[in-house]
Design a protein around this motif. Structure first.
Motif, PDB file in Angstrom:
ATOM      1  N   ALA A  45       0.836  -1.195   0.000  1.00  0.00           N
ATOM      2  CA  ALA A  45       0.000   0.000   0.000  1.00  0.00           C
ATOM      3  C   ALA A  45       0.872   1.246   0.000  1.00  0.00           C
ATOM      4  N   GLY A  46       0.275   2.368  -0.361  1.00  0.00           N
ATOM      5  CA  GLY A  46       0.946   3.657  -0.289  1.00  0.00           C
ATOM      6  C   GLY A  46       2.223   3.714  -1.105  1.00  0.00           C
ATOM      7  N   ASP A  47       3.265   4.320  -0.520  1.00  0.00           N
ATOM      8  CA  ASP A  47       4.543   4.478  -1.213  1.00  0.00           C
ATOM      9  C   ASP A  47       5.176   3.135  -1.558  1.00  0.00           C
ATOM     10  N   ARG A  48       5.000   2.131  -0.701  1.00  0.00           N
ATOM     11  CA  ARG A  48       5.600   0.822  -0.986  1.00  0.00           C
ATOM     12  C   ARG A  48       4.978   0.207  -2.241  1.00  0.00           C
ATOM     13  N   LEU A  49       3.675   0.371  -2.401  1.00  0.00           N
ATOM     14  CA  LEU A  49       3.004  -0.108  -3.604  1.00  0.00           C
ATOM     15  C   LEU A  49       3.481   0.683  -4.819  1.00  0.00           C
ATOM     16  N   ASP A  50       3.505   2.000  -4.703  1.00  0.00           N
ATOM     17  CA  ASP A  50       3.952   2.840  -5.824  1.00  0.00           C
ATOM     18  C   ASP A  50       5.375   2.499  -6.240  1.00  0.00           C
ATOM     19  N   ASP A  51       6.265   2.340  -5.265  1.00  0.00           N
ATOM     20  CA  ASP A  51       7.662   2.009  -5.561  1.00  0.00           C
ATOM     21  C   ASP A  51       7.776   0.658  -6.264  1.00  0.00           C
ATOM     22  N   PHE A  52       7.022  -0.332  -5.796  1.00  0.00           N
ATOM     23  CA  PHE A  52       7.052  -1.660  -6.391  1.00  0.00           C
ATOM     24  C   PHE A  52       6.592  -1.600  -7.847  1.00  0.00           C
ATOM     25  N   VAL A  53       5.528  -0.872  -8.106  1.00  0.00           N
ATOM     26  CA  VAL A  53       4.995  -0.770  -9.469  1.00  0.00           C
ATOM     27  C   VAL A  53       5.992  -0.058 -10.383  1.00  0.00           C
ATOM     28  N   VAL A  54       6.633   0.997  -9.910  1.00  0.00           N
ATOM     29  CA  VAL A  54       7.649   1.688 -10.716  1.00  0.00           C
ATOM     30  C   VAL A  54       8.810   0.737 -11.021  1.00  0.00           C
ATOM     31  N   ALA A  55       9.260  -0.012 -10.012  1.00  0.00           N
ATOM     32  CA  ALA A  55      10.361  -0.963 -10.209  1.00  0.00           C
ATOM     33  C   ALA A  55       9.995  -2.006 -11.268  1.00  0.00           C
ATOM     34  N   VAL A  56       8.811  -2.575 -11.160  1.00  0.00           N
ATOM     35  CA  VAL A  56       8.389  -3.590 -12.126  1.00  0.00           C
ATOM     36  C   VAL A  56       8.244  -2.981 -13.514  1.00  0.00           C
ATOM     37  N   GLU A  58       9.989  -0.606 -14.769  1.00  0.00           N
ATOM     38  CA  GLU A  58      11.355  -0.495 -15.307  1.00  0.00           C
ATOM     39  C   GLU A  58      11.835  -1.838 -15.845  1.00  0.00           C
ATOM     40  N   LEU A  59      11.530  -2.911 -15.127  1.00  0.00           N
ATOM     41  CA  LEU A  59      11.955  -4.237 -15.577  1.00  0.00           C
ATOM     42  C   LEU A  59      11.221  -4.661 -16.852  1.00  0.00           C
ATOM     43  N   LEU A  60       9.924  -4.380 -16.930  1.00  0.00           N
ATOM     44  CA  LEU A  60       9.162  -4.698 -18.130  1.00  0.00           C
ATOM     45  C   LEU A  60       9.719  -3.939 -19.336  1.00  0.00           C
ATOM     46  N   THR A  61       9.979  -2.660 -19.137  1.00  0.00           N
ATOM     47  CA  THR A  61      10.505  -1.820 -20.211  1.00  0.00           C
ATOM     48  C   THR A  61      11.880  -2.306 -20.661  1.00  0.00           C
ATOM     49  N   ASN A  62      12.744  -2.654 -19.704  1.00  0.00           N
ATOM     50  CA  ASN A  62      14.071  -3.165 -20.056  1.00  0.00           C
ATOM     51  C   ASN A  62      13.976  -4.454 -20.862  1.00  0.00           C
ATOM     52  N   ALA A  63      13.073  -5.344 -20.475  1.00  0.00           N
ATOM     53  CA  ALA A  63      12.932  -6.607 -21.192  1.00  0.00           C
ATOM     54  C   ALA A  63      12.578  -6.365 -22.652  1.00  0.00           C
ATOM     55  N   GLY A 113      17.230   1.901 -15.199  1.00  0.00           N
ATOM     56  CA  GLY A 113      16.186   0.930 -14.894  1.00  0.00           C
ATOM     57  C   GLY A 113      16.535  -0.062 -13.803  1.00  0.00           C
ATOM     58  N   LEU A 114      17.640  -0.785 -13.946  1.00  0.00           N
ATOM     59  CA  LEU A 114      18.006  -1.782 -12.937  1.00  0.00           C
ATOM     60  C   LEU A 114      18.366  -1.120 -11.616  1.00  0.00           C
ATOM     61  N   TRP A 115      19.079   0.006 -11.686  1.00  0.00           N
ATOM     62  CA  TRP A 115      19.439   0.705 -10.454  1.00  0.00           C
ATOM     63  C   TRP A 115      18.178   1.135  -9.700  1.00  0.00           C
ATOM     64  N   LEU A 116      17.230   1.706 -10.428  1.00  0.00           N
ATOM     65  CA  LEU A 116      15.995   2.174  -9.803  1.00  0.00           C
ATOM     66  C   LEU A 116      15.199   1.003  -9.228  1.00  0.00           C
ATOM     67  N   ALA A 117      15.106  -0.088  -9.967  1.00  0.00           N
ATOM     68  CA  ALA A 117      14.376  -1.260  -9.472  1.00  0.00           C
ATOM     69  C   ALA A 117      14.990  -1.773  -8.174  1.00  0.00           C
ATOM     70  N   GLU A 118      16.307  -1.771  -8.091  1.00  0.00           N
ATOM     71  CA  GLU A 118      16.970  -2.231  -6.872  1.00  0.00           C
ATOM     72  C   GLU A 118      16.747  -1.267  -5.714  1.00  0.00           C
ATOM     73  N   GLU A 119      16.771   0.023  -5.993  1.00  0.00           N
ATOM     74  CA  GLU A 119      16.568   1.036  -4.953  1.00  0.00           C
ATOM     75  C   GLU A 119      15.163   1.025  -4.371  1.00  0.00           C
ATOM     76  N   LEU A 120      14.184   0.682  -5.190  1.00  0.00           N
ATOM     77  CA  LEU A 120      12.780   0.799  -4.794  1.00  0.00           C
ATOM     78  C   LEU A 120      12.182  -0.465  -4.182  1.00  0.00           C
ATOM     79  N   THR A 121      12.965  -1.536  -4.118  1.00  0.00           N
ATOM     80  CA  THR A 121      12.444  -2.800  -3.584  1.00  0.00           C
ATOM     81  C   THR A 121      13.338  -3.303  -2.450  1.00  0.00           C
ATOM     82  N   ASP A 122      12.833  -4.286  -1.713  1.00  0.00           N
ATOM     83  CA  ASP A 122      13.588  -4.836  -0.584  1.00  0.00           C
ATOM     84  C   ASP A 122      14.649  -5.837  -1.011  1.00  0.00           C
ATOM     85  N   THR A 123      14.348  -6.638  -2.031  1.00  0.00           N
ATOM     86  CA  THR A 123      15.342  -7.581  -2.545  1.00  0.00           C
ATOM     87  C   THR A 123      15.439  -7.434  -4.049  1.00  0.00           C
TER      88      THR A 123
END
Length: 146
Positions: A45-56, A58-63, A113-123
């Motif tokens: 929820a909240g920022d954690r949800l937003d961060d997760f969606v942004v990270a994903v 980035e990964l979709l776009t990179n693929a 993309g990868l840097w941002l995905a790593e920054e915005l998630t726990d693992t």
């Protein structure tokens, strides 16, 4: 990659699959909304949800951009975490990523993309090779105990 071939994976995928499908660039926007819905239902929820969606996203776009134009995404819940794995069938990353990850220079137009995905998630885990790249990220659900 042919439909009868297995997509690479970082490790075991939980049986609580919330989303699993192949995609191309035309599906990214709809997938972003589906990921947000699944992750929200699993407790982000909240920022954690937003961060997760942004990270994903980035990964979709990179693929699509760097991994051959198509990919495979899976989202699942696992013991209080929301996990997403994105795989492509490209030629793999051309250079080793530094450990720990280093923020790209501000004037660099790509490479975020990868840097941002790593920054915005726990693992953050990445496996790459001649048959493609797979990135797995996770974030702890607000519904799970610390």
């Amino acid at each position: 990659m042919r439909e009868d071939q297995a997509w690479p994976t970082v490790g075991v995928i939980s049986t609580k699959i919330l989303l699993s499908e192949t995609f191309d660039r035309n599906a990214i926007t709809a997938l972003r909304h589906s990921v947000a819905s699944c992750a929200g239902a699993a407790g982000l929820a909240g920022d954690r949800l937003d961060d997760f969606v942004v990270a994903v996203n980035e990964l979709l776009t990179n693929a699509v951009r760097h991994g051959g134009g198509t990919g495979r995404v899976a989202v699942w819940a696992d013991d209080g975490d929301v996990v997403c794995e994105v795989s492509d069938s490209g030629t793999g990353l051309t250079a080793a990523r530094p450990e720990p990850a280093v923020r790209p220079p501000a004037d660099t137009p790509g490479g975020w993309g990868l840097w941002l995905a790593e920054e915005l998630t726990d693992t953050f885990e990445v496996v790459t090779g001649d048959n493609g790249t797979t990135v797995r990220v996770s974030s702890r659900s607000s519904l799970s105990p610390p």
